[in-house]
Design a protein around this motif. Structure first.
Motif, PDB file in Angstrom:
ATOM      1  N   ALA A  46       6.113 -15.812  -9.156  1.00  0.00           N
ATOM      2  CA  ALA A  46       5.987 -14.354  -9.166  1.00  0.00           C
ATOM      3  C   ALA A  46       5.608 -13.843  -7.790  1.00  0.00           C
ATOM      4  O   ALA A  46       6.201 -12.874  -7.282  1.00  0.00           O
ATOM      5  CB  ALA A  46       4.955 -13.913 -10.192  1.00  0.00           C
TER       6      ALA A  46
ATOM      7  N   THR B 148      12.142  -9.663 -11.147  1.00  0.00           N
ATOM      8  CA  THR B 148      12.312  -9.578 -12.598  1.00  0.00           C
ATOM      9  C   THR B 148      11.743 -10.825 -13.266  1.00  0.00           C
ATOM     10  O   THR B 148      11.595 -11.876 -12.622  1.00  0.00           O
ATOM     11  CB  THR B 148      13.807  -9.465 -12.958  1.00  0.00           C
ATOM     12  OG1 THR B 148      14.467 -10.667 -12.509  1.00  0.00           O
ATOM     13  CG2 THR B 148      14.441  -8.242 -12.304  1.00  0.00           C
ATOM     14  N   THR B 149      11.421 -10.714 -14.532  1.00  0.00           N
ATOM     15  CA  THR B 149      10.902 -11.885 -15.240  1.00  0.00           C
ATOM     16  C   THR B 149      11.959 -12.992 -15.284  1.00  0.00           C
ATOM     17  O   THR B 149      11.614 -14.172 -15.242  1.00  0.00           O
ATOM     18  CB  THR B 149      10.439 -11.518 -16.664  1.00  0.00           C
ATOM     19  OG1 THR B 149      11.496 -10.868 -17.359  1.00  0.00           O
ATOM     20  CG2 THR B 149       9.208 -10.630 -16.622  1.00  0.00           C
TER      21      THR B 149
ATOM     22  N   GLU C 185      12.489 -17.666 -19.682  1.00  0.00           N
ATOM     23  CA  GLU C 185      11.729 -16.428 -19.830  1.00  0.00           C
ATOM     24  C   GLU C 185      10.808 -16.507 -21.048  1.00  0.00           C
ATOM     25  O   GLU C 185       9.697 -15.979 -21.018  1.00  0.00           O
ATOM     26  CB  GLU C 185      12.667 -15.223 -19.978  1.00  0.00           C
ATOM     27  CG  GLU C 185      13.023 -14.575 -18.668  1.00  0.00           C
ATOM     28  CD  GLU C 185      13.770 -13.279 -18.880  1.00  0.00           C
ATOM     29  OE1 GLU C 185      13.137 -12.216 -18.734  1.00  0.00           O
ATOM     30  OE2 GLU C 185      14.975 -13.342 -19.190  1.00  0.00           O
TER      31      GLU C 185
ATOM     32  N   LEU D  17       7.723 -18.123 -20.005  1.00  0.00           N
ATOM     33  CA  LEU D  17       6.951 -17.183 -19.193  1.00  0.00           C
ATOM     34  C   LEU D  17       6.129 -16.270 -20.102  1.00  0.00           C
ATOM     35  O   LEU D  17       4.929 -16.059 -19.879  1.00  0.00           O
ATOM     36  CB  LEU D  17       7.889 -16.362 -18.293  1.00  0.00           C
ATOM     37  CG  LEU D  17       7.250 -15.377 -17.329  1.00  0.00           C
ATOM     38  CD1 LEU D  17       8.081 -15.284 -16.053  1.00  0.00           C
ATOM     39  CD2 LEU D  17       7.130 -13.998 -17.931  1.00  0.00           C
ATOM     40  N   TYR D  18       6.773 -15.760 -21.156  1.00  0.00           N
ATOM     41  CA  TYR D  18       6.087 -14.846 -22.082  1.00  0.00           C
ATOM     42  C   TYR D  18       5.061 -15.552 -22.977  1.00  0.00           C
ATOM     43  O   TYR D  18       4.226 -14.897 -23.589  1.00  0.00           O
ATOM     44  CB  TYR D  18       7.096 -14.049 -22.905  1.00  0.00           C
ATOM     45  CG  TYR D  18       7.712 -12.938 -22.102  1.00  0.00           C
ATOM     46  CD1 TYR D  18       6.960 -11.816 -21.742  1.00  0.00           C
ATOM     47  CD2 TYR D  18       9.037 -12.995 -21.675  1.00  0.00           C
ATOM     48  CE1 TYR D  18       7.497 -10.786 -21.000  1.00  0.00           C
ATOM     49  CE2 TYR D  18       9.590 -11.967 -20.932  1.00  0.00           C
ATOM     50  CZ  TYR D  18       8.818 -10.869 -20.593  1.00  0.00           C
ATOM     51  OH  TYR D  18       9.360  -9.853 -19.848  1.00  0.00           O
TER      52      TYR D  18
ATOM     53  N   LYS E  39       5.176  -8.275 -17.862  1.00  0.00           N
ATOM     54  CA  LYS E  39       5.183  -8.257 -16.403  1.00  0.00           C
ATOM     55  C   LYS E  39       3.872  -7.701 -15.860  1.00  0.00           C
ATOM     56  O   LYS E  39       3.370  -8.173 -14.842  1.00  0.00           O
ATOM     57  CB  LYS E  39       6.372  -7.429 -15.895  1.00  0.00           C
ATOM     58  CG  LYS E  39       6.614  -7.562 -14.404  1.00  0.00           C
ATOM     59  CD  LYS E  39       7.914  -6.893 -13.993  1.00  0.00           C
ATOM     60  CE  LYS E  39       8.145  -7.030 -12.510  1.00  0.00           C
ATOM     61  NZ  LYS E  39       9.391  -6.370 -12.084  1.00  0.00           N
TER      62      LYS E  39
ATOM     63  N   LEU F  37       1.330 -10.429 -15.801  1.00  0.00           N
ATOM     64  CA  LEU F  37       1.692 -11.370 -14.750  1.00  0.00           C
ATOM     65  C   LEU F  37       1.286 -10.817 -13.384  1.00  0.00           C
ATOM     66  O   LEU F  37       0.725 -11.530 -12.552  1.00  0.00           O
ATOM     67  CB  LEU F  37       3.194 -11.660 -14.810  1.00  0.00           C
ATOM     68  CG  LEU F  37       3.780 -12.601 -13.759  1.00  0.00           C
ATOM     69  CD1 LEU F  37       3.058 -13.930 -13.743  1.00  0.00           C
ATOM     70  CD2 LEU F  37       5.262 -12.802 -14.034  1.00  0.00           C
TER      71      LEU F  37
END
Length: 190
Positions: A11, A24-25, A36, A39-40, A46, A49
């Motif tokens: 990031a 962007t994610t 993704e 990531l979530y 976001k 993050l």
């Protein structure tokens, strides 16, 4: 290095390489070598993050504030506050890319503001902490009792924020140390 750390590193890299709009994610997940969905699993969105990047990857104000508070009543007060001011300039300089991206994206900003409110934190907190340290120095008789500690803290943080932002627009001559010491001496009437 764990997945969460890889995502944070990715990031920060994405923000520096592509700006907020381009971070962007999907891109962050790709740079981190994960999906993704993964990531979530580590971050609610976001906004979360970005807050984690601010708090965990940038030179943090927390340790600098802790040092400032531990130095109350010890050493040279101007030197102590100047050291903090330099840390604040460094933080604001590095945080500018994230902050400018947040300001440019109304929905991201709204989510970030809501998250800060929910967590009871935000950019006003360091000002209050600095004011507390200055008030304690006043109580100890180490700085002018006529100074408004809240105003001095706000002016100091505002000056640090301003210098950090100026550094993106103009080439500031010289090292920030003498500038910071001059600001602190002026605010503390020293």
């Amino acid at each position: 290095m764990g997945t969460r750390d890889r995502i944070l590193d990715a990031a920060e890299q994405a923000i520096h390489e592509y700006g907020m709009a381009g971070a962007t994610t999907k891109r962050i997940a790709r740079l981190a070598g994960c999906s993704e969905a993964l990531l979530y699993k580590h971050f609610d969105g976001k906004e979360a993050l970005l807050l984690a990047v601010l708090l965990e990857r940038l030179p943090a104000l927390g340790p600098a504030l802790e040092t400032l508070h531990k130095g109350v009543g010890q050493g040279d007060v101007v030197a102590n506050v100047t050291e903090f001011a330099l840390a604040a300039v460094d933080f604001y300089t590095r945080a500018a890319l994230i902050a400018s991206g947040l300001l440019g994206d109304p929905s991201l900003l709204a989510g970030f503001r809501a998250m800060l409110a929910e967590q009871g934190t935000g950019p006003h907190m360091p000002i209050a902490a600095v004011a507390g340290a200055l008030a304690e120095e006043q109580r100890l008789g180490r700085i002018d009792p006529g100074i408004d500690a809240d105003a001095a803290a706000a002016l100091l943080m505002g000056a640090c924020f301003h210098r950090a932002n100026l550094s993106y627009l103009v080439d500031l001559a010289g090292e920030p140390g003498p500038w910071a010491a001059s600001i602190v001496r002026t605010l503390l009437r020293r």
